[in-house]
Design an enzyme around this catalytic site. Structure first.
Site, PDB file in Angstrom:
ATOM      1  N   GLU A 266       0.851  -1.187   0.000  1.00 15.84           N
ATOM      2  CA  GLU A 266       0.000   0.000   0.000  1.00 15.84           C
ATOM      3  C   GLU A 266       0.883   1.231   0.000  1.00 15.84           C
ATOM      4  O   GLU A 266       1.957   1.221   0.607  1.00 15.84           O
ATOM      5  CB  GLU A 266      -0.928   0.005   1.227  1.00 15.84           C
ATOM      6  CG  GLU A 266      -2.196  -0.759   0.962  1.00 15.84           C
ATOM      7  CD  GLU A 266      -3.176  -0.808   2.117  1.00 15.84           C
ATOM      8  OE1 GLU A 266      -4.318  -1.204   1.882  1.00 15.84           O
ATOM      9  OE2 GLU A 266      -2.794  -0.460   3.248  1.00 15.84           O
ATOM     10  N   HIS A 290      -4.930 -12.484   4.368  1.00 12.68           N
ATOM     11  CA  HIS A 290      -5.031 -12.263   2.919  1.00 12.68           C
ATOM     12  C   HIS A 290      -3.938 -13.010   2.148  1.00 12.68           C
ATOM     13  O   HIS A 290      -4.205 -13.707   1.169  1.00 12.68           O
ATOM     14  CB  HIS A 290      -4.953 -10.772   2.585  1.00 12.68           C
ATOM     15  CG  HIS A 290      -5.971  -9.928   3.300  1.00 12.68           C
ATOM     16  ND1 HIS A 290      -7.198 -10.403   3.658  1.00 12.68           N
ATOM     17  CD2 HIS A 290      -5.942  -8.626   3.708  1.00 12.68           C
ATOM     18  CE1 HIS A 290      -7.886  -9.440   4.266  1.00 12.68           C
ATOM     19  NE2 HIS A 290      -7.144  -8.352   4.311  1.00 12.68           N
ATOM     20  N   ARG A 384       5.127 -10.953   1.226  1.00 10.79           N
ATOM     21  CA  ARG A 384       5.622  -9.587   1.478  1.00 10.79           C
ATOM     22  C   ARG A 384       4.429  -8.661   1.642  1.00 10.79           C
ATOM     23  O   ARG A 384       3.542  -8.652   0.768  1.00 10.79           O
ATOM     24  CB  ARG A 384       6.407  -9.056   0.274  1.00 10.79           C
ATOM     25  CG  ARG A 384       7.509  -9.933  -0.242  1.00 10.79           C
ATOM     26  CD  ARG A 384       8.344  -9.160  -1.243  1.00 10.79           C
ATOM     27  NE  ARG A 384       7.581  -8.827  -2.448  1.00 10.79           N
ATOM     28  CZ  ARG A 384       8.025  -8.001  -3.390  1.00 10.79           C
ATOM     29  NH1 ARG A 384       9.193  -7.393  -3.238  1.00 10.79           N
ATOM     30  NH2 ARG A 384       7.305  -7.759  -4.464  1.00 10.79           N
ATOM     31  N   TYR A 428      -0.197 -12.151 -16.659  1.00  9.65           N
ATOM     32  CA  TYR A 428       0.786 -12.121 -17.736  1.00  9.65           C
ATOM     33  C   TYR A 428       1.907 -13.102 -17.446  1.00  9.65           C
ATOM     34  O   TYR A 428       2.225 -13.388 -16.293  1.00  9.65           O
ATOM     35  CB  TYR A 428       1.314 -10.711 -18.015  1.00  9.65           C
ATOM     36  CG  TYR A 428       2.001 -10.007 -16.871  1.00  9.65           C
ATOM     37  CD1 TYR A 428       1.269  -9.281 -15.955  1.00  9.65           C
ATOM     38  CD2 TYR A 428       3.384 -10.042 -16.735  1.00  9.65           C
ATOM     39  CE1 TYR A 428       1.899  -8.613 -14.905  1.00  9.65           C
ATOM     40  CE2 TYR A 428       4.025  -9.370 -15.701  1.00  9.65           C
ATOM     41  CZ  TYR A 428       3.271  -8.660 -14.790  1.00  9.65           C
ATOM     42  OH  TYR A 428       3.883  -7.999 -13.753  1.00  9.65           O
TER      43      TYR A 428
HETATM   44  C1  BG6 Z   1      -7.792  -4.951   5.323  1.00  9.68           C
HETATM   45  C2  BG6 Z   1      -6.699  -4.461   6.223  1.00  9.68           C
HETATM   46  O1  BG6 Z   1      -8.135  -6.268   5.667  1.00  9.68           O
HETATM   47  O2  BG6 Z   1      -7.357  -4.921   3.974  1.00  9.68           O
HETATM   48  C3  BG6 Z   1      -6.267  -3.065   5.828  1.00  9.68           C
HETATM   49  O3  BG6 Z   1      -7.169  -4.461   7.556  1.00  9.68           O
HETATM   50  C4  BG6 Z   1      -5.935  -3.006   4.354  1.00  9.68           C
HETATM   51  O4  BG6 Z   1      -5.161  -2.642   6.598  1.00  9.68           O
HETATM   52  C5  BG6 Z   1      -7.057  -3.615   3.528  1.00  9.68           C
HETATM   53  O5  BG6 Z   1      -5.760  -1.649   3.995  1.00  9.68           O
HETATM   54  C6  BG6 Z   1      -6.687  -3.705   2.061  1.00  9.68           C
HETATM   55  O6  BG6 Z   1      -7.786  -4.061   1.316  1.00  9.68           O
HETATM   56  P1  BG6 Z   1      -7.786  -3.799  -0.267  1.00  9.68           P
HETATM   57  O7  BG6 Z   1      -9.044  -4.457  -0.721  1.00  9.68           O
HETATM   58  O8  BG6 Z   1      -7.766  -2.318  -0.452  1.00  9.68           O
HETATM   59  O9  BG6 Z   1      -6.548  -4.430  -0.804  1.00  9.68           O
END
Ligand code: BG6
Length: 542
Positions: A266, A290, A384, A428
């Site tokens: 991010e 995630h 990462r 890709y």
């Molecule tokens: C959330 C996290 O689960 O996912 C956040 O708590 C993060 O910190 C967010 O910003 C990111 O989600 P996306 O859909 O924008 O990748």
């Protein structure tokens, strides 16, 4: 627009069809231009294509924590988009519940900035809010839940309605709320489903406590644990890509894959959300859920079918083969302000007023995991993730090994298959091709499936739209099962405890950078080769 994602939303088995609903489109069709209503009809048929369809089924979606941030920014807007697009059952009502003394009008004002309402949608928006109501009450007060129950019964068809409870709540009130829902608010005639948001505990033990509590109240098929990455287009595509193509199967293993990199970046910091974040850190916030979910979809064996439990069985098997992460395979970072940056970028994590002074919480982490099974033994899976980095990007990258028996004087680079989750969804394959023209030398290029070029008119739904729709449809494939969750915590808990006990200091990295250089070194040390000779350019922008 036309959603093309609906295959996965279909019923898994005829035995779970009792909750099916199809609604009359007549009324809606009369108020919509023909082309749009035809699309809705098509979608509805795909979504709710069960024979045991009940025209009259009423659904009530209850938002616990209706006055909070998540509800306002995500849940209400999502419900509005689904309602606007005609994807919800016709007789659906929305009930907010929270402590504050609010009106639907006040809720509407709070949510509107996030709802993206077009000028032409004013009537539809009105219709949406007519279906909304709000009840206030304390989370620990059983009587308040009895009031809520009475209110649900008083809605048209409320006595028979199916109920969906969305818990957009801080963990501190989870236990009370679920207990009170169970005691006072369950429908006896329709079905009940409970949607739970992370954090699901802080470690193996607290997560087990929460799981035990939930399973004492609800059955596993009533619990929908959200990991919104499982609702993303490209994450869902991983299974189709792997198991719907002949070309990838034979090379998807330790014989051909040098390493797998799962990335979440991010470009912004905690932005005033530091209080929450500091309690959890990047490993709990992103990596343990995630990234690990994406790892499962890359590494798992082919499930016996696409039924929810067959898929989740395979994910659990993969997790069971992963040994707990060791601190020696981890680099932690925390961002500091960039004095040359602009605005936010000048501020470090510790400058966020909501972050406790001197916090050693990590805002960046790279970790190497190993899946000790026949397919993957020895292949590093590099996870990462970080905040305040040089770009916003989530992707899955398989780097293949070198071609044995080189005849091109070491000019060939490794192949890579990249699934770009966001932004600019794409798949890709980086590959070598003959340099066009009079040459006979290899050159790096790619086979590219960029969604915005290939599927120009397709609007991809937001992850929450898909997932909430899945709950209506009763599909748990894209939700986390309790045993998956247990395994995920087993893998990360020893590391988290060690970091907390030893107060392992994170390495500082500048806002807007790639993160600590030590992370790049770790990744290279375990086998990822970064050539730096090639960069994918989004062809949509060319
Ligand atoms: C959330 C996290 O689960 O996912 C956040 O708590 C993060 O910190 C967010 O910003 C990111 O989600 P996306 O859909 O924008 O990748």
């Amino acid at each position: 627009f036309l959603y093309r994602h609906l295959g996965s939303q279909k019923k898994q088995s005829p035995t779970t069809s009792s909750h099916h609903f199809l609604t009359s489109l007549a009324e809606k069709m009369s108020t919509l231009p023909l082309s749009r209503s035809e699309v809705f009809g098509e979608l509805r048929r795909e979504l709710y294509d069960d024979e045991e369809f009940h025209q009259s089924d009423v659904h009530i979606f209850i938002i616990m924590g209706a006055s909070g941030d998540l509800a306002k920014k995500k849940i209400y807007p999502t419900l509005w988009w689904l309602f606007r697009d005609g994807l919800l059952p016709e007789q659906t009502y929305f009930v907010g519940f929270a402590r504050s003394d609010l009106t639907v009008d006040a809720l509407r004002t709070a949510c509107l900035p996030y709802m993206k309402v077009a000028d032409t949608e004013a009537d539809r928006l009105e219709a949406f809010f007519i279906r909304n109501s709000y009840i206030s009450g304390k989370y620990g007060d059983e009587v308040a839940f009895s009031n809520l129950h009475s209110h649900l019964l008083s809605l048209p068809g409320g006595a028979e309605a199916n109920r969906l409870f969305y818990l957009a709540l801080p963990p501190s009130v989870y236990l009370d709320v679920t207990k009170n829902i169970h005691r006072r608010c369950m429908s006896t005639k329709g079905w009940n489903r409970v949607i739970v948001e992370k954090p699901f505990g802080r470690d193996l033990q607290s997560s087990e406590e929460l799981s035990n509590h939930l399973s004492s109240l609800f059955t596993e098929d009533q619990i929908y644990r959200i990991d919104h990455y499982l609702g993303k287009e490209m994450v869902q595509n991983l299974m189709v890509l792997r198991f719907g193509n002949r070309i990838f199967g034979p090379i998807w293993n330790r014989d051909s894959v040098a390493c797998v990199v799962l990335t979440f970046k991010e470009s912004f910091g905690t932005q005033g959300r530091g209080g929450y974040f500091d309690d959890f850190g990047i490993i709990r916030d992103v990596m343990q859920n995630h990234l690990l979910q994406m790892l499962c979809l890359v590494a798992m064996e082919k499930p016996a079918s696409t039924s929810s439990d067959d898929v989740r069985d395979e994910k659990v098997k993969v997790l069971k083969c992963i040994t707990p992460v060791s601190l020696a395979d981890v680099v932690l970072g925390q961002y500091v302000g960039d004095p040359k940056g602009e605005g936010e970028a000048r501020l470090g994590y510790l400058d966020d007023p909501t972050v406790p002074k001197g916090s050693t919480q990590a805002t960046f982490a790279t970790a190497v995991l190993y899946v000790r099974n026949e397919r993957w033994d020895g292949v590093p899976f590099i996870l990462r993730c970080g905040k305040a980095l040089n770009e916003r990007k989530a992707e899955v990258r398989l780097q293949f090994s070198d071609v044995p028996g080189d005849i091109f004087s070491a000019q060939c680079r490794r192949n890579e298959l990249v699934v770009r989750v966001q932004p600019n969804e794409a798949i890709y394959a980086k590959m070598m091709s003959k340099k066009p023209g009079v040459y006979f030398s290899p050159e790096e290029t790619e086979l590219d499936l960029t969604y915005r070029s290939r599927y120009r008119d397709v609007k991809l739904p937001d992850a929450y739209e898909r997932l909430i729709l899945d709950v209506f449809c009763g599909s748990q494939m894209h939700f986390v099962r309790s045993d998956e969750l247990r395994e995920a915590w087993r893998i990360f808990t020893p590391l988290l405890h060690q970091i907390e006990k030893e107060k392992t200091p994170p390495i500082s990295y500048k806002y807007g950078s790639r993160g600590p250089a030590e992370a790049d070194e770790l990744v290279q040390r375990v086998g990822f080769r970064y050539e730096g000779t090639y960069k994918w350019v989004n062809p949509h922008k060319l």
